[in-house]
Structures are given as C-alpha cells and as structure tokens.
Enzyme design. Structure first.
Site, short mmCIF file in Angstrom:
data_model
loop_
_atom_site.label_atom_id
_atom_site.label_comp_id
_atom_site.label_asym_id
_atom_site.label_seq_id
_atom_site.Cartn_x
_atom_site.Cartn_y
_atom_site.Cartn_z
CE LYS A 156 13.33 96.31 98.38
NZ LYS A 156 15.15 95.52 97.99
CD GLU A 161 12.43 106.69 99.78
OE1 GLU A 161 12.81 106.89 98.61
OE2 GLU A 161 13.47 105.67 101.29
CG HIS A 183 9.04 101.51 87.39
ND1 HIS A 183 9.83 102.06 88.58
CD2 HIS A 183 7.77 101.03 88.30
CE1 HIS A 183 8.97 103.13 88.46
NE2 HIS A 183 7.96 102.20 88.89
NE ARG A 216 18.73 91.66 89.71
CZ ARG A 216 18.00 93.32 89.74
NH1 ARG A 216 17.77 92.30 90.58
NH2 ARG A 216 17.51 93.59 88.89
#
Ligand code: MV4
Length: 499
Positions: free
Chosen positions: A115, A199, A234, A291
């Site tokens: 990331k 963040e 999620h 993907r």
C-alpha cells in the site's frame, strides 16, 4: 491460446469458462474433494481433483495447479478473484513455467500489494491521497508529531494489508503509542511485514472504485465507476454503476487519476482503483485491486463489454479495440450479492442444502451463480451463492427490476441476503442516494431488538475494531480497549455526515 485452466471455483469459474467457450478456447477445471459435484467441474472440458476441501490444501496449491497445466498442456491460467489471484509469487511461477497468467505482470501486482509503494506511485502522478504518511513509521515521536499535524482521529494501516485488514483507529494522542505498537506487531504477525503508515480518518466516506482496462502496448482506458458503499465489515452487499453522486467532471477526473496510476506501473489487464469520497466530494486514492472483481457485471451491463473476453485478448497480446472516446454509459446497473447468511442473526454464514432453488428471469436480469437445487453448500468457502444483477434505462428502473427479481428468486433450505437486499432497495436514504459506508450499521436491525442509530453506531465501531483485529490475526487482544473513545469518535463521525 487453445486451453485455459481456471484456478478457482464457484460462480466466477463458470462465468470465465462461458467467455472462453464463446472464444473457442478449451477449459480446464481444478477442484477440491468438496466440489466433486460442483457445476464448474461439469461445465469444463477437463477437470482434475487437486486435494482435500480446505483451500490451503487445494485451491491455494499453486504447485499442484502448475502440475495439472503441464500434464494437460494448458496455455494460460485465469485466477478469478480470491485464492491465488493477487499472489505475485504465483504469477511469477506461472510465467517461469512458460504459461500465460491472465492478469497483470507480477511486478505490477507486487507494487500494488504494498500500500505504501502504491501511495508513493499515486503521489508522483498527482493522484489525490488522504493526508498522511507516505513512508513507513520509523519512530514514535516522529509519528506522534505527524498524527498531531494531521489531526485526530487517525487510522494506522498496515502496508501489506488492504481491504480493511490491519487497520486501527486512534482517537487521541494518549492512545497513539499503544495502538501503534500493536498495529506494528499485528502486521508483522499477519503479513510478515511490520510496516505501517498513518492517514487522516475520513468520516462518513463513500467507497467508489474505477474499473480500468490496460493492454500490453501501453493503452489504458477507464470503464467508469462502481458505487460500493453498501458494505458490512468490508463485505460489499450491493454495488451499482454509475454512482448517483458523481458529476461528469468528477467522473472524468477520477477516471484520469485511475488511468495515470495504471500507466505509472505498466499495468495491463483488468484492474480496479479504489477511492474514498468524502462529504465535500473530495476523492482520495485508497488502493488498487489487481484482479477481476466480484462486482464486474455491473460494469459489463453499462459498457456492453465482456471483461473476461477483454482480459483474455489482452493476455494474448492484442491491443484494446476501442478508445476512451468510444466508451459511453448505457443506463444503470445494480448487483445484490446473494449470500447464505442470516441477516437477522448478525449475518452469520448459514449452511445447509438448497432445498428449493429457482432463478429469476426476464428483461434486464442476470444471475451469476454456481449452485443447483439439491446441492449442499460447502462450509469451506465463501458463502456467496449468487450475484443477482439488474440493468435498466435509469437508476429507478434498475432498482425496480432488481426488486422484481428478488421477488421471483426462490431459495429455501438456507437463509440468504435476498430479503436484506429488498429492505435496502426500499430505504428512503438509499433511494435518494444519500448514503455512505455507515448505512448498514446506522439503519439495519441485526436482531429482533430495535436498535437506535446511536447503538448501531457503537456496535459498528466495535465490530470494525474486531474485524481489524481478526484481520491482523490478533485473537488475544482486548477489543474493548478504547471502545468508549471509538464510540465517541463515531458519534462525531455521525454528526459530520452529510445526510
Ligand atoms: C479509510 C477510511 C477512512 N479514512 N481510510 C476500509 C477498507 C480499506 N480499503 C480502507 N478502508 C477505509 N479506509 C481513511 N483514511 C475508512 C475505511 C472504511 C471503509 C472504506 C470503504 C468501504 C467501507 C469502509 C468501512 C469502514 C472503513
């Protein structure tokens, strides 16, 4: 390319085989002992059992899959989603074996798997990022200064994480050090990489992702966005395209950002660039998925493209046969994930036999599934039974069609998310387009007691923390530490949202 092996199971494997068959390409299925009677095994031209039911002993056994390829003279592997689909090591082994991997290069997968590396690339190409650090956290005092500068609450994320795995919210400076140390050791334990970054915690965000396609000649286009804010822990439940909040100008800017990022890493094949969109309609890059995604059919409906065929053509080295200017949005599409889960029992997976199973039909309806009436749902894998997708001339027709299709769908033997979907599709805030990733915890009653939004909010933040801990592999931690602080932050978070 005469023969492809699909290193996956279930609906996505069938979906890939269908496109391959239309292109005159032979298909090979691999399967576990739990999937002997599965539809993907029967649909394939050839099928090979690769091991016992647990995926670690079957669908994740790259070595066995490569052996099958050699034995059956397979030209290419399509990994689907999940399992080995974002495993750069496997993609490299495939390439080294002289087989085509229907996906991006291992280098691009590796870059986006980190990331931090992805953020660095995004920054270099002027893709907007959430305020935060672009380097792994080196020391506590430095990190505290940064967090104070960003302003609390902040999120600590694992560089090797993603999809919500290894995330921690920090409400104030007092708890920062403890949370940071935990995040680092969790990331180390779960991913073998303790790099974390900070963040700003964006409140009440929407999750909007851009589908891209790139060929091996440097051409990249964006296939517009998918709105995926209706999620739970999620796990997306409803996806739609286009998003009802994007203006044409914003769509173009986000699309161009996604294309710039893809070009920066020499990306080819299908890919998805995830963004958070805040209540002021600022967008921020989160991560890139390398993907084909579960929700790709909504993009197929609005673009008229077959993404799997495009992937195969790209993998064969062909150039994209269209440009950005050729692409247009046609109507509106919406998908409901039909999962064997009990929405009234905290969405716990519900196992059993499909006693009745009748698919909906009619105009603008597509069902991607991998089951038949009478089949047992294996406990080893994802509980998604099917994807129900509807297309209409506009959002309201797509919604009406999806509702009608939900009514036609007959499933007995297991609890499913069908009724939950109907409830969402009738909710005023969903209909008006005023929703964000807090929609389900805010409004949905998870049990027979009617929860107030306040209670639901606290429940969600605890669940979120629990999910973060579980994702990071921590089962011993104290999920209630900082619960009050988190709930407080969540109360603020609710107040700030634009509804
Ligand atoms: C965030 C965020 C708020 N602020 N990052 C969750 C999945 C992973 N891709 C990143 N996620 C988030 N990152 C900042 N700086 C909120 C989330 C988030 C979320 C994002 C998309 C969809 C649903 C979500 C649910 C909870 C948290």
């Amino acid at each position: 390319m005469k023969k492809i092996l699909i290193a996956n199971r279930g609906e996505i494997t069938l979906r890939i085989m269908r496109s391959a068959r239309e292109m005159g390409i032979k298909t090979v299925a691999v399967y576990s002992e739990a999937d002997r009677n599965a539809l993907h095994v029967r649909y394939a031209d050839e099928a090979v059992c690769i091991g016992p039911p647990p995926s670690s002993q079957s669908y994740l056994r790259g070595d066995r899959i490569l052996e099958v390829c050699k034995q059956l003279k397979v030209d290419a592997i399509h990994p689907g989603y999940g399992f080995l689909s974002e495993n750069a090591v496997f993609a490299r082994q495939v390439r080294d074996a002289g087989i085509i991997f229907i996906g991006p290069s291992p280098e691009a997968m590796e870059l986006m798997g980190s990331k931090l590396a992805a953020k660095e690339t995004a920054k270099k190409h002027h893709v907007p990022l959430v305020p935060g650090t672009e380097q792994p956290i080196a020391g506590i005092s430095e990190a505290k200064k940064i967090a104070a500068k960003i302003g609390y609450p902040v999120l600590i994320k694992a560089s090797a994480g993603g999809g919500g795995k290894g995330m921690r919210t920090v409400e104030n400076e007092k708890e920062f050090e403890e949370q940071l140390n935990r995040a680092i050791s969790e990331a180390q334990a779960a991913f073998g990489d303790g790099s974390v970054f900070i963040e700003k915690y964006v409140t009440a965000p929407r999750h909007i992702e851009i589908q891209i396609l790139g060929d091996q000649h440097g051409n990249v286009v964006y296939l517009f966005e998918r709105e995926c804010s209706i999620q739970r822990r999620h796990q997306k439940l409803i996806e739609e395209a286009p998003s009802s909040i994007l203006t044409e100008e914003m769509r173009q800017r986000m699309g161009n950002s996604a294309v710039a990022l893809a070009k920066a890493c020499g990306y080819y094949n299908a890919g998805t660039v995830e963004f958070l969109v805040d209540d002021q309609l600022n967008y921020y890059f989160l991560e890139m998925n390398t993907r084909l995604q579960v929700e790709h059919p909504v993009t197929e409906f609005i673009t008229g493209l077959d993404l799997v065929k495009e992937q195969i053509k790209i993998a064969r080295g062909e150039k994209l046969s269209f440009t950005q200017e050729d692409l247009k949005i046609h109507g509106h599409a919406m998908e409901l994930r039909v999962c064997a889960e009990d929405p009234m029992n905290n969405f716990l997976p519900d196992i059993g036999k499909l006693k009745t199973y009748r698919r909906p039909q009619g105009p603008g309806v597509r069902v991607d599934d991998g089951f038949e009436e009478g089949m047992d749902i294996p406990i080893y894998y994802d509980p998604m039974l099917a994807k129900l997708i509807a297309h209409g001339k506009d959002r309201s027709e797509a919604i009406e069609r999806l509702k009608r299709a939900i009514d036609e769908y007959e499933i007995t033997g297991v609890q499913t998310t069908l009724t939950f979907g109907k409830w969402v599709l009738e909710h005023p805030d969903f209909l008006s387009g005023h929703f964000d990733t807090g929609f389900i915890p805010k409004y949905f009653k998870t049990d027979s007691i009617q929860l107030q939004p306040e209670d639901a909010g606290e429940k969600e933040i605890v669940a979120l923390l629990g999910a973060a801990l579980a994702g990071a592999g921590d089962v011993t931690g104290e999920p209630l530490t900082g619960k009050k602080a988190l709930a407080k932050s969540h109360t603020k978070w609710r107040k700030n949202r634009l509804l």
